[in-house]
Scaffold this active site. Structure first.
Site, PDB file in Angstrom:
ATOM      1  N   ARG A  31       0.817  -1.218   0.000  1.00  0.00           N
ATOM      2  CA  ARG A  31       0.000   0.000   0.000  1.00  0.00           C
ATOM      3  C   ARG A  31       0.855   1.274   0.000  1.00  0.00           C
ATOM      4  O   ARG A  31       0.619   2.193  -0.784  1.00  0.00           O
ATOM      5  CB  ARG A  31      -0.910  -0.048   1.234  1.00  0.00           C
ATOM      6  CG  ARG A  31      -1.989   0.983   1.286  1.00  0.00           C
ATOM      7  CD  ARG A  31      -2.992   0.637   2.365  1.00  0.00           C
ATOM      8  NE  ARG A  31      -2.360   0.326   3.653  1.00  0.00           N
ATOM      9  CZ  ARG A  31      -3.017  -0.146   4.711  1.00  0.00           C
ATOM     10  NH1 ARG A  31      -4.313  -0.377   4.626  1.00  0.00           N
ATOM     11  NH2 ARG A  31      -2.405  -0.411   5.839  1.00  0.00           N
ATOM     12  N   ASP A  88       7.325 -11.089   0.836  1.00  0.00           N
ATOM     13  CA  ASP A  88       8.136 -12.154   0.230  1.00  0.00           C
ATOM     14  C   ASP A  88       7.301 -13.419   0.039  1.00  0.00           C
ATOM     15  O   ASP A  88       7.374 -14.078  -0.993  1.00  0.00           O
ATOM     16  CB  ASP A  88       9.340 -12.502   1.126  1.00  0.00           C
ATOM     17  CG  ASP A  88      10.324 -11.361   1.292  1.00  0.00           C
ATOM     18  OD1 ASP A  88      10.296 -10.427   0.463  1.00  0.00           O
ATOM     19  OD2 ASP A  88      11.139 -11.396   2.235  1.00  0.00           O
TER      20      ASP A  88
END
Length: 310
Positions: free
Chosen positions: A194, A261
């Site tokens: 974001r 990740d």
């Protein structure tokens, strides 16, 4: 939902690797020298970080994973190589005599992170060019290429690498960094969080405005899709067929470090396996929900993912 066998999926992960170090200790007093806690260290841990954590997450799902990255000629570089190889990853870690391996040292007291200390410097261009030729050599042996950009200088030639990978017909995923996304043009999908998205397109007042900004950016960069991870708001995928929103998995959030990740690693495995977008991001969202309940950079093993999907 039952997942398939990922053992034939072949991923090439390229990017900035680092060693994540954790010092755990007891905090029982404030220092007489300054208003800071005194931590009596009781144990330590080392884990692969950055692109190495992405590779480890993909391998934990059962995929065949190769890793291409740079390290320094030092003890953290040796530790990183050992940890990555122990995770069943085929690693090409180029040594640059001019750098020190990036280390993020976190001091943890009472299950709270008290301090993080970073050690890093950028790599030399000579070593990066050698990495580019190794990339070309490894390209035919993979189904998808995943670039993990942590802004440490290891992906100076990423535009050329994306061009080569797309020309070879590979799925290309990028976890981006910085405010210039033009270097990622032509990728299959990029996965900003974001705050990274805001840095590039500015703020939005509602989901409709986010969608219009995301669609404009996707078209400008020539991407198939754009995935925005939105913490407690879940994640949103924007592609030619419209938008797909996944709500955040309701769990106690312990640590969000490394969750991105896990998202991109799971997404890469799913797409390389041939899953459609909706299914791929649903599974990636579930995997992220599993790792945020763990301390530090962590993985979502296949058995935990299967259990959560059931």
């Amino acid at each position: 939902m039952v997942l398939g066998d990922f053992s034939k999926v072949r991923l090439l992960v390229v990017g900035d690797v680092m060693l994540d170090r954790y010092w755990f200790g007891d905090v029982s007093r404030i220092s007489p020298e300054a208003p800071v806690p005194v931590v009596k260290i009781e144990r330590s841990e080392e884990r692969p970080g950055g692109a190495a954590n992405v590779a480890r997450n993909a391998a934990a799902l059962g995929a065949q994973v190769s890793l291409l990255a740079l390290v320094g000629n030092d003890e953290p570089g040796d530790s990183l190589r050992r940890l990555v190889e122990a995770g069943g990853i085929d690693a090409s870690l180029y040594v640059d005599e001019g750098i020190t391996t990036t280390v993020k040292l976190r001091v943890i007291g009472r299950q709270q992170q008290l301090l993080r200390i970073d050690f890093e410097n950028p790599p030399s261009h000579e070593v990066l060019l050698a990495k580019l030729s190794e990339f070309e050599r490894r390209l035919p042996g993979c189904d998808a290429v995943l670039f993990s950009d942590y802004g440490k200088g290891g992906l100076t030639h990423i535009s050329e690498m994306i061009r080569l990978a797309k020309a070879a017909g590979k799925v290309v995923l990028v976890d981006p960094k910085g405010d210039d996304y033009s270097i990622y043009a032509g990728a299959t999908v990029i996965t900003p969080n974001r705050s990274e998205m805001r840095q590039v397109v500015g703020r939005w007042k509602d989901d409709a405005e986010l969608e219009s900004k995301a669609v404009a950016l996707r078209q400008q960069l020539g991407l198939e899709a754009l995935l925005v991870t939105r913490s407690e708001e879940g994640m949103s995928l924007f592609h030619a067929g419209g938008a797909i929103h996944e709500k955040a998995v309701a769990r106690e959030v312990f640590d969000v470090s490394g969750a991105g990740d896990t998202v991109i690693a799971t997404l890469a495995v799913m797409l390389a396996y041939g899953a459609p977008w909706a299914e791929a991001i649903h599974v990636a969202n579930i995997a992220a929900g599993i790792v945020v309940a763990k301390l530090g950079t962590a993985v979502c093993p296949r058995d935990e993912l299967d259990a959560a999907l059931k």
